[in-house]
Design a protein around this motif. Sequence first.
Motif, mmCIF file in Angstrom:
data_model
loop_
_atom_site.group_PDB
_atom_site.id
_atom_site.type_symbol
_atom_site.label_atom_id
_atom_site.label_comp_id
_atom_site.label_asym_id
_atom_site.label_seq_id
_atom_site.Cartn_x
_atom_site.Cartn_y
_atom_site.Cartn_z
ATOM 1 N N HIS A 54 0.858 -1.181 0.000
ATOM 2 C CA HIS A 54 0.000 0.000 0.000
ATOM 3 C C HIS A 54 0.898 1.236 0.000
ATOM 4 C CE1 HIS A 54 -3.125 2.863 1.229
ATOM 5 N NE2 HIS A 54 -3.958 1.969 0.710
ATOM 6 N N PHE A 55 0.501 2.269 -0.762
ATOM 7 C CA PHE A 55 1.333 3.475 -0.876
ATOM 8 C C PHE A 55 1.625 4.096 0.487
ATOM 9 C CE2 PHE A 55 -2.647 5.635 -0.357
ATOM 10 C CZ PHE A 55 -2.316 6.844 0.231
ATOM 11 N N SER A 56 0.722 3.936 1.466
ATOM 12 C CA SER A 56 0.901 4.568 2.774
ATOM 13 C C SER A 56 2.103 3.994 3.527
ATOM 14 C CB SER A 56 -0.371 4.444 3.615
ATOM 15 O OG SER A 56 -0.678 3.085 3.855
ATOM 16 N N ARG A 57 2.596 2.859 3.056
ATOM 17 C CA ARG A 57 3.813 2.277 3.656
ATOM 18 C C ARG A 57 4.991 3.242 3.507
ATOM 19 N NH1 ARG A 57 6.622 -3.329 1.557
ATOM 20 N NH2 ARG A 57 8.635 -2.976 2.514
ATOM 21 N N TYR A 58 4.958 4.092 2.479
ATOM 22 C CA TYR A 58 6.049 5.033 2.223
ATOM 23 C C TYR A 58 5.930 6.325 3.028
ATOM 24 C CZ TYR A 58 6.018 2.274 -2.139
ATOM 25 O OH TYR A 58 5.993 1.278 -3.075
ATOM 26 N N ILE A 59 4.783 6.569 3.617
ATOM 27 C CA ILE A 59 4.483 7.861 4.239
ATOM 28 C C ILE A 59 4.795 7.816 5.730
ATOM 29 C CG2 ILE A 59 2.664 9.590 4.617
ATOM 30 C CD1 ILE A 59 3.322 9.058 1.639
ATOM 31 N N GLY A 60 5.386 8.910 6.231
ATOM 32 C CA GLY A 60 5.675 9.014 7.662
ATOM 33 C C GLY A 60 4.411 8.863 8.490
ATOM 34 N N PRO A 61 4.517 8.280 9.696
ATOM 35 C CA PRO A 61 3.325 7.970 10.503
ATOM 36 C C PRO A 61 2.436 9.181 10.802
ATOM 37 C CG PRO A 61 5.362 7.383 11.671
ATOM 38 C CD PRO A 61 5.757 7.888 10.346
ATOM 39 N N ASP A 62 3.015 10.355 10.949
ATOM 40 C CA ASP A 62 2.204 11.538 11.261
ATOM 41 C C ASP A 62 1.349 11.990 10.091
ATOM 42 O OD1 ASP A 62 3.362 11.546 13.757
ATOM 43 O OD2 ASP A 62 4.819 13.113 13.276
#
Length: 198
Positions: free
Chosen positions: A58-66
Amino acid sequence: MPPTDDRDPFATVLDLDGPLLAALRDLPVPMWLADRLGHVRWLNRAAASLLGDTVGAHFSRYIGPDDVSDARELFARRVEGRLDTAIRRTTLLTTSGALDVELTSVPIRDGDDVVAVVTVVRDAALASSARRRPRPRLTPRQQQMLELLAQGRSTTEIAEELQISTATVRNHVRSLLTELRVRTRIEAVVTAFRNDWL
């Protein structure tokens, strides 16, 4: 039991082995394509070297947790057709650590339906630097074409919206590509975003 439609809208519109993605594979700008559910279906070499070979994640795997919840909300709005182009500053989780980046995402449409979202990555420090190309002198029609291409519009959609023929749209796009010194529509959009012409 009602019949089901097994066709994958992503694969129907985008040929992962086709000439367009083959050309983008070597573009030095990291980019990926995600399907309607947010799963990465393709990344170019620059993105793979930055993020690892994570096709299927999922693309959100690349995004910082905040930033994950905001990124998911923006993605959902693009897929629903409520948001066209989005430019967002965020933290990208790369194979070598967190990186401050600017993500530009554009929906890819099949008629009225969004079937994928292309995301282009640029280093936030470079995005705000003075190393951009100067703004070209585009005619009002060329600028309009560039903006419509950045919204993911097809030749047919542009023709219908502007009430001109598809041949005329192709001529305007050809003129735009020549003026920007690029070969493809996606390269025109990427160049425009990298240089803040939109």
